[in-house]
Design a protein around this motif. Structure first.
Motif, PDB file in Angstrom:
ATOM      1  N   MET A   1      -2.273   3.662  -2.731  1.00 10.75           N
ATOM      2  CA  MET A   1      -2.765   4.242  -3.968  1.00 10.75           C
ATOM      3  C   MET A   1      -3.192   3.134  -4.887  1.00 10.75           C
ATOM      4  O   MET A   1      -2.702   2.028  -4.818  1.00 10.75           O
ATOM      5  N   PHE A   2      -4.030   3.458  -5.792  1.00 11.96           N
ATOM      6  CA  PHE A   2      -4.243   2.579  -6.902  1.00 11.96           C
ATOM      7  C   PHE A   2      -4.080   3.340  -8.187  1.00 11.96           C
ATOM      8  O   PHE A   2      -4.666   4.376  -8.390  1.00 11.96           O
ATOM      9  N   ASN A   3      -3.256   2.833  -9.079  1.00  8.45           N
ATOM     10  CA  ASN A   3      -2.772   3.637 -10.181  1.00  8.45           C
ATOM     11  C   ASN A   3      -2.442   2.744 -11.376  1.00  8.45           C
ATOM     12  O   ASN A   3      -1.403   2.144 -11.437  1.00  8.45           O
TER      13      ASN A   3
ATOM     14  N   MET B   1       4.767  -3.849  -9.571  1.00  9.79           N
ATOM     15  CA  MET B   1       4.928  -3.895  -8.102  1.00  9.79           C
ATOM     16  C   MET B   1       3.627  -4.310  -7.420  1.00  9.79           C
ATOM     17  O   MET B   1       3.653  -4.903  -6.341  1.00  9.79           O
ATOM     18  N   TYR B   2       2.481  -4.027  -8.020  1.00  8.01           N
ATOM     19  CA  TYR B   2       1.204  -4.450  -7.436  1.00  8.01           C
ATOM     20  C   TYR B   2       0.987  -5.951  -7.655  1.00  8.01           C
ATOM     21  O   TYR B   2       0.848  -6.733  -6.720  1.00  8.01           O
ATOM     22  N   PHE B   3       0.922  -6.322  -8.948  1.00  6.00           N
ATOM     23  CA  PHE B   3       0.401  -7.641  -9.331  1.00  6.00           C
ATOM     24  C   PHE B   3       1.456  -8.720  -9.145  1.00  6.00           C
ATOM     25  O   PHE B   3       1.201  -9.753  -8.533  1.00  6.00           O
TER      26      PHE B   3
ATOM     27  N   HIS C   1       4.474  -1.189  -0.085  1.00  2.00           N
ATOM     28  CA  HIS C   1       3.113  -0.653   0.031  1.00  2.00           C
ATOM     29  C   HIS C   1       2.160  -1.419  -0.889  1.00  2.00           C
ATOM     30  O   HIS C   1       1.134  -1.924  -0.457  1.00  2.00           O
ATOM     31  N   GLU C   2       2.510  -1.465  -2.168  1.00  2.00           N
ATOM     32  CA  GLU C   2       1.530  -1.903  -3.169  1.00  2.00           C
ATOM     33  C   GLU C   2       1.472  -3.409  -3.374  1.00  2.00           C
ATOM     34  O   GLU C   2       0.380  -3.962  -3.526  1.00  2.00           O
ATOM     35  N   GLY C   3       2.617  -4.073  -3.390  1.00  3.08           N
ATOM     36  CA  GLY C   3       2.610  -5.532  -3.538  1.00  3.08           C
ATOM     37  C   GLY C   3       1.945  -6.176  -2.330  1.00  3.08           C
ATOM     38  O   GLY C   3       1.075  -7.051  -2.454  1.00  3.08           O
TER      39      GLY C   3
ATOM     40  N   MET D   1      -7.437   6.910  -2.175  1.00  2.00           N
ATOM     41  CA  MET D   1      -6.056   7.061  -1.706  1.00  2.00           C
ATOM     42  C   MET D   1      -5.986   6.663  -0.242  1.00  2.00           C
ATOM     43  O   MET D   1      -6.937   6.864   0.514  1.00  2.00           O
ATOM     44  N   GLU D   2      -4.798   6.154   0.143  1.00  2.00           N
ATOM     45  CA  GLU D   2      -4.657   5.526   1.465  1.00  2.00           C
ATOM     46  C   GLU D   2      -4.337   6.510   2.588  1.00  2.00           C
ATOM     47  O   GLU D   2      -3.724   6.101   3.570  1.00  2.00           O
ATOM     48  N   HIS D   3      -4.677   7.757   2.486  1.00  4.84           N
ATOM     49  CA  HIS D   3      -4.311   8.731   3.525  1.00  4.84           C
ATOM     50  C   HIS D   3      -4.553   8.169   4.930  1.00  4.84           C
ATOM     51  O   HIS D   3      -5.662   7.759   5.260  1.00  4.84           O
TER      52      HIS D   3
ATOM     53  N   ILE E   1     -11.380  -1.958   0.227  1.00  4.64           N
ATOM     54  CA  ILE E   1     -10.472  -3.008   0.701  1.00  4.64           C
ATOM     55  C   ILE E   1      -9.012  -2.637   0.430  1.00  4.64           C
ATOM     56  O   ILE E   1      -8.166  -2.726   1.319  1.00  4.64           O
ATOM     57  N   HIS E   2      -8.713  -2.205  -0.786  1.00  2.00           N
ATOM     58  CA  HIS E   2      -7.312  -1.907  -1.130  1.00  2.00           C
ATOM     59  C   HIS E   2      -6.784  -0.705  -0.345  1.00  2.00           C
ATOM     60  O   HIS E   2      -5.757  -0.812   0.341  1.00  2.00           O
ATOM     61  N   GLU E   3      -7.458   0.417  -0.437  1.00  2.00           N
ATOM     62  CA  GLU E   3      -6.917   1.633   0.198  1.00  2.00           C
ATOM     63  C   GLU E   3      -6.850   1.474   1.715  1.00  2.00           C
ATOM     64  O   GLU E   3      -5.923   1.972   2.349  1.00  2.00           O
ATOM     65  N   SER E   4      -7.823   0.791   2.307  1.00  2.00           N
ATOM     66  CA  SER E   4      -7.787   0.587   3.765  1.00  2.00           C
ATOM     67  C   SER E   4      -6.709  -0.423   4.146  1.00  2.00           C
ATOM     68  O   SER E   4      -6.128  -0.334   5.231  1.00  2.00           O
ATOM     69  N   GLY E   5      -6.435  -1.392   3.261  1.00  2.00           N
ATOM     70  CA  GLY E   5      -5.355  -2.356   3.512  1.00  2.00           C
ATOM     71  C   GLY E   5      -4.021  -1.640   3.719  1.00  2.00           C
ATOM     72  O   GLY E   5      -3.157  -2.100   4.472  1.00  2.00           O
ATOM     73  N   HIS E   6      -3.888  -0.481   3.076  1.00  2.00           N
ATOM     74  CA  HIS E   6      -2.663   0.313   3.234  1.00  2.00           C
ATOM     75  C   HIS E   6      -2.475   0.827   4.661  1.00  2.00           C
ATOM     76  O   HIS E   6      -1.369   1.262   5.004  1.00  2.00           O
ATOM     77  N   GLU E   7      -3.499   0.810   5.491  1.00  2.00           N
ATOM     78  CA  GLU E   7      -3.283   1.225   6.881  1.00  2.00           C
ATOM     79  C   GLU E   7      -2.252   0.306   7.532  1.00  2.00           C
ATOM     80  O   GLU E   7      -1.464   0.741   8.357  1.00  2.00           O
TER      81      GLU E   7
HETATM   82 ZN   LIG Z   1      -2.329   1.040  -3.296  1.00  2.00          ZN
END
Ligand SMILES: [Zn+2]
Length: 561
Positions: free
Chosen positions: A1-3, A424-426, A372-374, A314-316, A349-355
Motif C-alpha cells: 500500500m501507499f498511504n 514504517m515506510y521512510f 511490508h512497507e519499510g 495497491m499491492e494485491h 515500482i512500489h506496489e509491485s515491489g510488494h510482490e
Molecule cells: Zn506499500
C-alpha cells in the motif's frame, strides 16, 4: 500500500469518524487509544483462530452493480491443530449471514450415489467476529470444511472504500476492492487476520455480461450463466493474505506480454489504452531489478497483472492495482524531492515491489507491517540503484529523511489490529540502508538480503524473525540496533566532545547494549569507529567544524560540543 496523510486522507479520517457512529468494525486501533472489543477480536490471534490452519478458500460471489449488492459463499477448508468445537471467522456487521453449512470433506472421488454429509451449523456474531459452533468436537490433525453464505450491501469505508462502487470517467460501472486497513471481511467472510495465510484459493465473480472482472491468480475462464450474468473464474496457486484478495470490475481493455517465463497481463480503460501501454512498459524494468536482487518473481504460475483503478494503487498479489495518472513520480509529484522520482512511476515500482515483500514475505501481525512497507520502500531505493547507479540510489534514499517524524516507534503493540505510523515506510528504508553500512560490504549485503528473502518467502513472520536472521548470519548481536530503530522513538545520537587533538564519542540511545559502527572524519577518507554507550577517545587533527559523520550512510543524529 501507499498511504500518506494527505488531504484525501484527512477527509477519509473525518468520514471514518462519522462511520464510527454507525459501525464499530473495520477501524484499526489508533495511537494512544485503548483497543476496542472489535479491534481485539480482529487483531488477536485468539483460541478460535489458533486452533486451526487454513488450507483453501473458495470465494464465489455475485455482484449487482446497480443495487451495490453482494451475494455469495466462502467455503473455507482448514486443518484442526487442537481439538475444539468452535472456530472464528470474520464478517463485517453490515453483511448478513444467510447460513453456515458443514461439508464433510474427503479428497477422494465419491462413488456414484454416495453423498457428502451436509449440516447446518449454529453461529454467533460479535463486532465483526463470526463464531461457528460444531455439534461435536473437531479433531486435531483432521481436515474440515464450512461454507458461509452471505449477502448484503457492504459499507464503503476507509481511504479506498474497502469495496467501492464507482463510475469511470465515461460514466460506466467501475467496482474495486482495496481493504488492507479495514480488513477483507468488509466484503467477504474469511479468517481476517495476518498470521495464517490460506495455501491456495479459487475466486469466482459473477457480473453483468458487458463487464470484465480481474481478480488474483491465473485466469481459468468465464462462463455465461444465461441470466445476463457471466462468471469469471480465477485460481490463486500460492499463499495469499486476505486483504490482497480483490475484484476489479469494469470495462477493461486487456493486453499481454511476457518477461522470460512470467506472463504479464495489463488492463486499462479503453480511453487510456495508449497512455497505459506506454507507462505500464515500466513493469519489465521493475521485474528485472527485483529479480536481480531477490530471485525470480514469486507468483510465476499466477502471472503478474497491472490493473488501472480509480485510487492511487495497491499491492494485491499477482494483481497489482494502479491509479498514478500514467505519469512518473507519485501523483505527478517529485516524491522524495531530490529530482530522481520523476524518472520512474512510483506506484508501479512500489506496489509491485510488494510482490517480494508483503506478498511473498508477509508480516504475521499488523504491528510488524514495516516488513511490508519499510522493505518495499527500500526496494524503491534498490530499483533506483539498479537503474541509475549507487550514488542516485543513496540520494533517493536520503530524500526520505524529510518525511520521518520520530514521534512514535515503528512497531506498535501486537494483537490489537494497531496501525503503525508512517515512519514504517521512510525510517524503515533508512534503517535498512543503515544496516547495509553496518555490514559495510556490498557483496555480503546483497547476498544477505537475498538469503533473507529466500528463507522467508511464502511465510508470515515477525520483527523478531528479521532481527534473529541478521544477527545469526552476521555473527553479531544486532538486536539492540533493531530495537532502537524499530521499537524506540528517537534516532541514535552520536555525541562528540572535542578537545585539543582528540575527540570523545559515544551513542546516546535508549538501548543500553547498543553498539554500532559509524564512519567519521572526512568524506573520501572515512575512518570507521565502533562507538558504544560509553565514552571512548580517538586522536584527530580535525576540529569541531570540519569533523564529519557519514549521515547519508547511517541514519543518525550528531551532537557536537
Ligand atoms: Zn506499500
Amino acid at each position: 500500500m501507499f498511504n500518506v496523510l494527505s488531504a484525501p486522507k484527512v477527509l477519509s479520517l473525518i468520514l471514518l469518524i462519522l462511520l464510527a457512529v454507525v459501525s464499530v468494525t473495520g477501524q484499526r486501533t489508533a495511537p494512544n487509544q485503548a483497543p476496542t472489543r472489535a479491534n481485539i477480536l480482529r487483531g488477536e490471534y485468539g483460541q478460535y483462530r489458533a486452533n486451526n490452519d487454513l488450507l483453501y478458500y473458495y470465494l464465489d460471489v455475485r455482484v449487482d452493480p446497480e443495487k451495490k449488492f453482494l451475494k455469495g459463499t466462502t467455503t473455507a477448508r482448514f486443518k484442526m491443530l487442537k481439538e475444539d468445537s468452535r472456530i472464528q471467522l470474520d464478517l463485517h456487521d453490515a453483511l448478513k449471514v444467510d447460513g453456515i453449512v458443514y461439508n464433510e470433506w474427503d479428497p477422494k472421488p465419491r462413488s456414484a450415489g454416495s453423498s457428502r454429509l451436509r449440516e447446518e451449523l449454529k453461529f454467533t456474531r460479535e463486532a465483526g467476529a463470526l463464531f461457528i459452533d460444531f455439534p461435536t468436537p473437531l479433531l486435531a490433525g483432521h481436515i474440515y470444511e464450512v461454507s458461509v453464505h452471505y449477502s448484503g450491501n457492504p459499507l464503503e469505508q476507509g481511504r479506498f472504500g474497502g469495496i467501492a462502487f464507482k463510475k469511470d470517467p465515461a460514466g460506466r460501472t467501475w467496482i474495486n476492492t482495496a481493504c488492507e486497513g479495514e480488513g477483507a471481511s468488509v466484503w467477504w467472510p474469511n479468517k481476517d487476520q495476518w498470521r495464517d495465510e490460506v495455501e491456495s484459493m479459487k475466486i469466482s465473480v459473477s457480473i453483468p455480461n458487458d463487464l470484465v472482472d480481474v481478480s488474483n491468480g491465473k485466469f481459468l475462464g468465464k462462463t455465461d450463466l444465461g441470466d445476463g450474468y457471466t462468471r469469471w473464474d480465477w485460481l490463486v496457486q500460492y499463499p495469499i493474505n486476505n486483504y490482497s484478495v480483490s475484484l476489479n470490475i469494469g470495462h477493461y481493455e486487456h493486453w499481454s506480454d511476457r518477461l522470460g517465463d512470467v506472463p504479464l497481463d495489463f488492463y486499462s480503460l479503453p480511453e487510456d489504452l495508449e497512455k497505459a501501454k506506454k507507462q505500464f512498459a515500466q513493469a519489465k524494468g521493475m521485474m528485472e531489478a527485483f529479480q536481480h536482487y531477490f530471485g525470480e518473481y514469486p507468483f510465476k504460475k499466477d502471472g503478474y497483472k497491472l490493473i488501472q483503478v480509480p485510487y492511487s494503487g495497491m499491492e494485491h498479489q499477482s494483481a497489482v492495482t494502479y491509479g498514478n495518472h500514467f505519469a512518473n513520480g507519485y501523483l505527478e509529484r517529485d516524491w522524495t524531492g531530490v529530482g530522481i522520482s520523476p524518472r520512474f512511476d512510483f506506484i508501479i515500482i512500489h506496489e509491485s515491489g510488494h510482490e517480494w515483500f508483503g506478498n511473498a514475505v508477509s508480516a504475521a501481525d499488523t504491528s510488524d507491517m514495516w516488513i511490508h512497507e519499510g522493505w518495499t520502500t527500500y526496494l524503491e531505493c534498490l530499483y533506483v540503484e539498479y537503474m541509475f547507479g549507487k550514488a542516485d540510489g543513496l540520494k533517493y534514499t536520503n530524500g526520505y529523511k524529510s518525511k520521518v517524524r520520530n514521534q512514535r516507534p515503528i512497531v506498535p503493540e501486537r494483537g490489537i489490529n494497531a496501525e503503525p505510523p508512517q515512519d514504517m515506510y521512510f525510517k524503515g528504508a533508512l534503517f535498512l540502508n543503515t544496516l547495509r553500512s553496518v555490514i559495510d560490504d556490498d557483496k555480503r549485503w546483497f547476498a544477505l538480503i537475498r538469503e533473507f528473502y529466500q528463507e522467508f518467502k511464502y511465510k508470515n513472520i515477525m520483527t523478531e524473525d528479521v532481527e534473529a536472521f541478521f544477527s545469526r548470519r552476521t555473527g553479531r548481536n544486532l538486536t539492540p540496533v533493531f530495537e532502537q530503530y524499530l521499537r524506540r522513538t528517537a534516532l541514535p545520537v552520536l555525541e562528540l566532545k572535542f578537545a585539543d587533538g582528540s575527540v570523545q564519542y559515544r551513542w546516546k540511545v535508549d538501548e543500553k547494549d547498543f553498539v554500532m559502527p559509524v564512519k567519521v572524519g572526512a568524506k573520501g577518507s572515512w575512518q570507521t569507529i565502533q562507538p558504544t554507550t560509553q565514552w571512548q577517545t580517538m586522536k584527530t587533527a580535525m576540529n569541531k567544524e570540519n569533523f564529519e559523520v557519514a549521515t547519508d550512510l547511517y541514519f543518525v543524529e550528531v551532537s557536537k560540543s
